[in-house]
Design a protein around this motif. Structure first.
Motif, PDB file in Angstrom:
ATOM      1  N   PRO A 133      13.251  82.324  76.657  1.00 22.22           N
ATOM      2  CA  PRO A 133      13.636  83.325  77.668  1.00 22.22           C
ATOM      3  C   PRO A 133      14.244  84.590  77.065  1.00 22.22           C
ATOM      4  CG  PRO A 133      14.291  81.130  78.368  1.00 22.22           C
ATOM      5  CD  PRO A 133      13.793  80.984  76.970  1.00 22.22           C
ATOM      6  N   VAL A 134      15.007  84.443  75.968  1.00 20.96           N
ATOM      7  CA  VAL A 134      15.638  85.622  75.363  1.00 20.96           C
ATOM      8  C   VAL A 134      14.628  86.530  74.678  1.00 20.96           C
ATOM      9  CG1 VAL A 134      17.886  84.532  75.050  1.00 20.96           C
ATOM     10  CG2 VAL A 134      16.162  84.343  73.231  1.00 20.96           C
ATOM     11  N   SER A 162      28.640  63.067  80.218  1.00 21.35           N
ATOM     12  CA  SER A 162      29.417  64.251  80.604  1.00 21.35           C
ATOM     13  C   SER A 162      29.631  65.169  79.423  1.00 21.35           C
ATOM     14  CB  SER A 162      30.757  63.816  81.194  1.00 21.35           C
ATOM     15  OG  SER A 162      30.559  63.058  82.356  1.00 21.35           O
ATOM     16  N   ALA A 163      29.925  64.584  78.235  1.00 25.77           N
ATOM     17  CA  ALA A 163      30.132  65.404  77.045  1.00 25.77           C
ATOM     18  C   ALA A 163      28.862  66.139  76.677  1.00 25.77           C
ATOM     19  CB  ALA A 163      30.596  64.528  75.881  1.00 25.77           C
ATOM     20  N   ALA A 164      27.707  65.438  76.808  1.00 27.81           N
ATOM     21  CA  ALA A 164      26.444  66.095  76.482  1.00 27.81           C
ATOM     22  C   ALA A 164      26.171  67.225  77.459  1.00 27.81           C
ATOM     23  CB  ALA A 164      25.308  65.080  76.507  1.00 27.81           C
ATOM     24  N   ASP A 165      26.506  66.962  78.743  1.00 24.05           N
ATOM     25  CA  ASP A 165      26.271  67.993  79.749  1.00 24.05           C
ATOM     26  C   ASP A 165      27.139  69.215  79.514  1.00 24.05           C
ATOM     27  OD1 ASP A 165      25.673  65.748  82.561  1.00 24.05           O
ATOM     28  OD2 ASP A 165      24.368  66.472  80.967  1.00 24.05           O
ATOM     29  N   ALA A 166      28.273  69.033  78.803  1.00 22.07           N
ATOM     30  CA  ALA A 166      29.154  70.166  78.539  1.00 22.07           C
ATOM     31  C   ALA A 166      28.489  71.192  77.633  1.00 22.07           C
ATOM     32  CB  ALA A 166      30.456  69.678  77.904  1.00 22.07           C
ATOM     33  N   ALA A 167      27.481  70.736  76.850  1.00 23.96           N
ATOM     34  CA  ALA A 167      26.719  71.683  76.042  1.00 23.96           C
ATOM     35  C   ALA A 167      25.958  72.605  76.981  1.00 23.96           C
ATOM     36  CB  ALA A 167      25.762  70.929  75.128  1.00 23.96           C
ATOM     37  N   ASP A 168      26.024  73.903  76.736  1.00 24.26           N
ATOM     38  CA  ASP A 168      25.456  74.859  77.665  1.00 24.26           C
ATOM     39  C   ASP A 168      24.417  75.718  76.981  1.00 24.26           C
ATOM     40  OD1 ASP A 168      25.044  76.110  80.056  1.00 24.26           O
ATOM     41  OD2 ASP A 168      27.144  76.673  80.349  1.00 24.26           O
ATOM     42  N   HIS A 169      23.708  76.488  77.812  1.00 21.52           N
ATOM     43  CA  HIS A 169      22.663  77.389  77.307  1.00 21.52           C
ATOM     44  C   HIS A 169      23.235  78.711  76.853  1.00 21.52           C
ATOM     45  CE1 HIS A 169      23.487  79.095  81.189  1.00 21.52           C
ATOM     46  NE2 HIS A 169      22.638  80.081  80.994  1.00 21.52           N
ATOM     47  N   ALA A 170      24.528  78.998  77.199  1.00 23.62           N
ATOM     48  CA  ALA A 170      25.109  80.312  76.912  1.00 23.62           C
ATOM     49  C   ALA A 170      26.621  80.223  76.915  1.00 23.62           C
ATOM     50  CB  ALA A 170      24.643  81.324  77.958  1.00 23.62           C
ATOM     51  N   ILE A 171      27.256  81.208  76.285  1.00 22.98           N
ATOM     52  CA  ILE A 171      28.716  81.341  76.339  1.00 22.98           C
ATOM     53  C   ILE A 171      29.057  82.797  76.573  1.00 22.98           C
ATOM     54  CG2 ILE A 171      29.333  79.338  74.947  1.00 22.98           C
ATOM     55  CD1 ILE A 171      29.515  81.159  72.516  1.00 22.98           C
ATOM     56  N   ASP A 215      31.714  83.838  83.475  1.00 16.44           N
ATOM     57  CA  ASP A 215      30.520  83.004  83.347  1.00 16.44           C
ATOM     58  C   ASP A 215      29.319  83.851  82.952  1.00 16.44           C
ATOM     59  OD1 ASP A 215      31.838  80.650  84.219  1.00 16.44           O
ATOM     60  OD2 ASP A 215      31.677  81.349  86.300  1.00 16.44           O
ATOM     61  N   PRO A 216      28.342  83.240  82.272  1.00 14.50           N
ATOM     62  CA  PRO A 216      27.108  83.966  81.945  1.00 14.50           C
ATOM     63  C   PRO A 216      26.403  84.462  83.202  1.00 14.50           C
ATOM     64  CG  PRO A 216      27.256  81.936  80.672  1.00 14.50           C
ATOM     65  CD  PRO A 216      28.345  81.886  81.700  1.00 14.50           C
ATOM     66  N   LEU A 217      25.747  85.596  83.098  1.00 15.36           N
ATOM     67  CA  LEU A 217      25.025  86.164  84.233  1.00 15.36           C
ATOM     68  C   LEU A 217      23.792  85.336  84.578  1.00 15.36           C
ATOM     69  CD1 LEU A 217      24.532  88.561  86.211  1.00 15.36           C
ATOM     70  CD2 LEU A 217      23.269  89.675  84.366  1.00 15.36           C
ATOM     71  N   TYR A 218      23.089  84.851  83.561  1.00 17.38           N
ATOM     72  CA  TYR A 218      21.819  84.165  83.794  1.00 17.38           C
ATOM     73  C   TYR A 218      22.016  82.639  83.789  1.00 17.38           C
ATOM     74  CZ  TYR A 218      19.601  88.675  82.895  1.00 17.38           C
ATOM     75  OH  TYR A 218      19.217  89.986  82.960  1.00 17.38           O
ATOM     76  N   PRO A 219      21.363  81.909  84.699  1.00 20.92           N
ATOM     77  CA  PRO A 219      21.498  80.449  84.767  1.00 20.92           C
ATOM     78  C   PRO A 219      20.674  79.768  83.669  1.00 20.92           C
ATOM     79  CG  PRO A 219      19.929  81.204  86.407  1.00 20.92           C
ATOM     80  CD  PRO A 219      20.503  82.447  85.777  1.00 20.92           C
ATOM     81  N   PRO A 220      20.827  78.458  83.512  1.00 16.98           N
ATOM     82  CA  PRO A 220      20.098  77.748  82.450  1.00 16.98           C
ATOM     83  C   PRO A 220      18.581  77.867  82.551  1.00 16.98           C
ATOM     84  CG  PRO A 220      21.873  76.380  83.295  1.00 16.98           C
ATOM     85  CD  PRO A 220      21.793  77.575  84.188  1.00 16.98           C
ATOM     86  N   ASP A 221      18.061  78.025  83.774  1.00 10.81           N
ATOM     87  CA  ASP A 221      16.603  78.063  83.937  1.00 10.81           C
ATOM     88  C   ASP A 221      16.052  79.486  84.028  1.00 10.81           C
ATOM     89  OD1 ASP A 221      17.743  78.678  86.352  1.00 10.81           O
ATOM     90  OD2 ASP A 221      16.421  77.403  87.554  1.00 10.81           O
ATOM     91  N   LEU A 227      26.288  85.365  75.096  1.00 10.13           N
ATOM     92  CA  LEU A 227      25.285  84.950  74.131  1.00 10.13           C
ATOM     93  C   LEU A 227      24.481  83.780  74.687  1.00 10.13           C
ATOM     94  CD1 LEU A 227      27.480  84.978  70.877  1.00 10.13           C
ATOM     95  CD2 LEU A 227      26.170  86.854  71.885  1.00 10.13           C
ATOM     96  N   TYR A 228      23.167  83.841  74.482  1.00 11.01           N
ATOM     97  CA  TYR A 228      22.249  82.821  74.980  1.00 11.01           C
ATOM     98  C   TYR A 228      21.544  82.135  73.810  1.00 11.01           C
ATOM     99  CZ  TYR A 228      23.014  85.000  79.515  1.00 11.01           C
ATOM    100  OH  TYR A 228      23.592  85.487  80.657  1.00 11.01           O
ATOM    101  N   GLY A 229      20.997  80.961  74.075  1.00 12.91           N
ATOM    102  CA  GLY A 229      20.404  80.154  73.033  1.00 12.91           C
ATOM    103  C   GLY A 229      19.253  80.832  72.311  1.00 12.91           C
ATOM    104  N   LEU A 230      19.260  80.738  70.978  1.00 14.87           N
ATOM    105  CA  LEU A 230      18.153  81.231  70.160  1.00 14.87           C
ATOM    106  C   LEU A 230      17.841  80.152  69.121  1.00 14.87           C
ATOM    107  CD1 LEU A 230      16.137  83.472  69.535  1.00 14.87           C
ATOM    108  CD2 LEU A 230      17.885  84.609  68.158  1.00 14.87           C
TER     109      LEU A 230
END
Length: 606
Positions: free
Chosen positions: A253-254, A31-40, A45-51, A111-114
């Motif tokens: 994706p970014v 669960s803790a690992a899943d809390a890590a996200d692709h964006a903040i 909430d972020p507009l774009y989903p993880p995929d 902000l999204y992952g880079l």
């Protein structure tokens, strides 16, 4: 027998509890690992989903290749964009150096992952944890590591520009949790924007810059992890960036649909006129325009007439910002709000827009015009009134009811009604007209002030306004000084009035304290040029920074806007309704633009 049974039962029960415990530990670890996200996101909430595959404002199939030249004015003497010393070349931060996260321009502040592929942010935002992308590499092939992140934070904080020190000093603890994972914890204080500011921190390679004098300007080749490398430099004249064919993040994706052009060159010209002539002849290929006269009448040259150049207009969802003639309230002459209100009334925008700017400008009536954050034309919400309740009188009834309404003015230049109102306000403030001169009744001194300017455009507008105030007996002396003297007087607040522009975003934050905060009023070099010291403004900034929902945030920003407009600290001037850009035909742009307007990183060339 019972004793033996009890022993067996206890062992079985103990084993079962251990199994359950291990299962629970594994569950909570997952669960803790899943809390890590692709964006903040700053709010919501972020507009774009993880995929998500790419941003909506790019052409994912844009061809790669070609070259483009941009124009710039002035000069440069440094390839280090992170320090005060020297003037850095344009494009270094954008093309060479990357941050942990990348901004999405379809939403206010997300902000999204880079460089970091995942980010963890607790609800109280007391820390932020980044997991680096294992593929991340600098242009010399070396991997991006946690040590580089720590080195970047400490070096920028200790040797970089003052804003880095201000923000990064709020990191109270740095924890390397592994070769690719780092946690940054923050001082107590409720600043919910700081984690996102850290996400935008540029990352510099420790193995390169620890061998250099980071605080020195110069022309040592910069090394970063971005999509481009510096290919050629002509000091002070031009800089060329080459797209890195081995760029590690091209398929993220970014980045899909961006960084399409192989070579980017910035050519420097001595002034705007020389730059425009160079554009007309094709020396460079893209020109943002901010001169309404030139935009309206100047683009009549062979390349435009035969279709090799086109004029493009882009609509943005960005706030207008504020361009204004600022009253320095540190000066006794501007201490009385009625005096400031009178001087605001005399500015005849309708005449100015028609005769100086071809009717192309729109009057600015809020620090956040053109967006949901502005108070103009909106009644104060119940949440705004709740925030403002401890400060009765901080907002005028009219501005509480519908925001600030600019005086209408008269295109003919007569404007008698506004002048009469201005004279009445000055009488209330202790002035009277003696022999055609507005005079202080007690001291006998005439009402006069200086307008400090540094450019021909400012001087023309200042002289026009000087003639307007003269019609009510006020003397405005226009003083044109050289750029170095102007900057020194501006930094130390040695002026009566100056022109200034404040940029506004859809997610204003910490910078608002530098613009209007009481503490900034007495610190040289801030952008509180009017000298605002108002507890209501300070409280609205605090509410804005502490807001957890977009609704609360919007209410706090609008309330701050109302307090500032009620203070009559400046004459709000005007802004362009659209973005104006002239492009040579080889430059192509996506069909859709971002919420923030056009993005040159999404362009391509034929």
């Amino acid at each position: 027998m019972n004793f033996l049974f009890r022993q067996v039962r206890e062992k079985v029960l103990g084993l079962a509890l251990r199994v359950i415990g291990l299962a629970l530990l594994a569950y909570f670890s997952i669960s803790a690992a899943d809390a890590a996200d692709h964006a903040i996101a700053m709010h919501g909430d972020p507009l774009y989903p993880p995929d998500f595959k790419h941003f909506s404002y790019v052409n994912p199939n844009a061809p790669k290749g070609g070259s483009i030249v941009f124009g710039a004015t002035g000069s440069f003497d440094s390839l280090n964009p992170f320090i005060v010393r020297g003037t850095a070349a344009i494009g270094l931060r954008e093309h060479v150096f990357e941050s942990l996260l990348a901004r999405g321009y379809d939403e206010p502040f997300t902000l999204y992952g880079l460089l970091a592929e995942k980010v963890e942010l607790p609800d109280d935002r007391s820390s932020i944890t980044f997991t680096l992308n294992p593929s991340a590499r600098f242009s010399d092939g070396m991997p991006v590591t946690v040590d580089d992140v720590i080195y970047s934070l400490e070096t920028l904080r200790d040797k970089g520009r003052p804003n880095y020190k201000t923000y990064y000093s709020k990191v109270s603890k740095i924890e390397a949790l592994g070769p690719r994972k780092i946690r940054l914890s923050f001082e107590a204080g409720g600043d919910r924007e700081i984690p996102l500011i850290l996400g935008l921190m540029p990352i510099i390679p420790k193995h390169v810059y620890e061998k250099r004098d980071f605080s020195a300007a110069g022309f040592e080749t910069p090394v970063g992890s971005g999509p481009y490398v510096v290919e050629k430099v002509e000091p002070g004249s031009s800089i060329t960036y080459r797209r890195n064919p081995d760029y590690w993040g091209a398929s993220l994706p970014v980045n899909v649909g961006q960084h399409n052009i192989d070579r980017l060159t910035y050519e420097y010209f001595r002034d705007a006129n020389a730059s425009f002539e160079a554009f007309k002849s094709g020396i460079y290929h893209a020109r943002p325009e901010d001169d309404p006269g030139r935009w309206t009448t100047g683009y009549d040259f062979p390349a435009l007439r035969d279709g090799r150049v086109r004029k493009a207009t882009f609509k943005s969802g960005m706030p207008s910002g504020m361009y204004a003639l600022v009253f320095n309230t540190r000066k006794p002459i501007f201490a009385d709000r009625r005096v400031r209100e009178a001087l605001i009334l005399v500015f005849n925008f309708a005449w100015v827009n028609k005769n100086l700017y071809y009717g192309t400008y729109v009057r600015t009536q809020s620090f956040f015009d053109n967006s949901e954050l502005g108070s103009h034309g909106r009644p104060a919400s119940s949440r705004e009134r709740e925030l403002l309740a401890p400060f009765p009188g901080a907002v005028t009834p009219d501005i509480m009811a519908h925001g600030w309404q600019a005086p209408k003015g008269d295109p003919s230049g007569q404007d008698r009604e506004n002048r009469a109102h201005a004279v009445a306000l000055l009488r209330e403030g202790g002035y009277e007209i003696r022999h055609g001169v507005m005079t202080d009744k007690k001291t006998g001194r005439s009402l006069k002030f200086e307008i400090l300017v540094a450019t021909p455009a400012e001087e023309r507008l200042a002289l026009t306004y000087s003639r307007m105030v003269k019609r009510i007996g006020v003397e405005a002396i226009v003083r044109n000084v050289d750029p170095s003297q102007y900057q020194e007087r501006r930094n130390t607040y040695q002026y009566d009035t100056i022109f200034n522009s404040w940029f506004s975003s859809l997610s204003p934050g910490n910078e608002q304290s530098f613009y209007w905060g009481s503490e900034a009023a007495d610190v040289p070099g801030t952008r509180n040029y009017m000298g605002v010291k108002d507890p209501a403004v300070d409280a609205m900034i605090a509410a804005m920074l502490e807001a957890r929902t977009r609704e609360d945030f919007t209410a706090a920003v609008r309330a701050m806007d109302r307090v500032l407009m009620s203070g009559a600290y400046m004459i709000p001037l005007f802004h362009q309704p659209d973005q104006w850009v002239a492009l040579w035909q080889k430059v192509k742009t996506p069909e859709k633009i971002s919420l923030y307007g056009y993005r040159s990183s999404t362009w391509w060339v034929e």
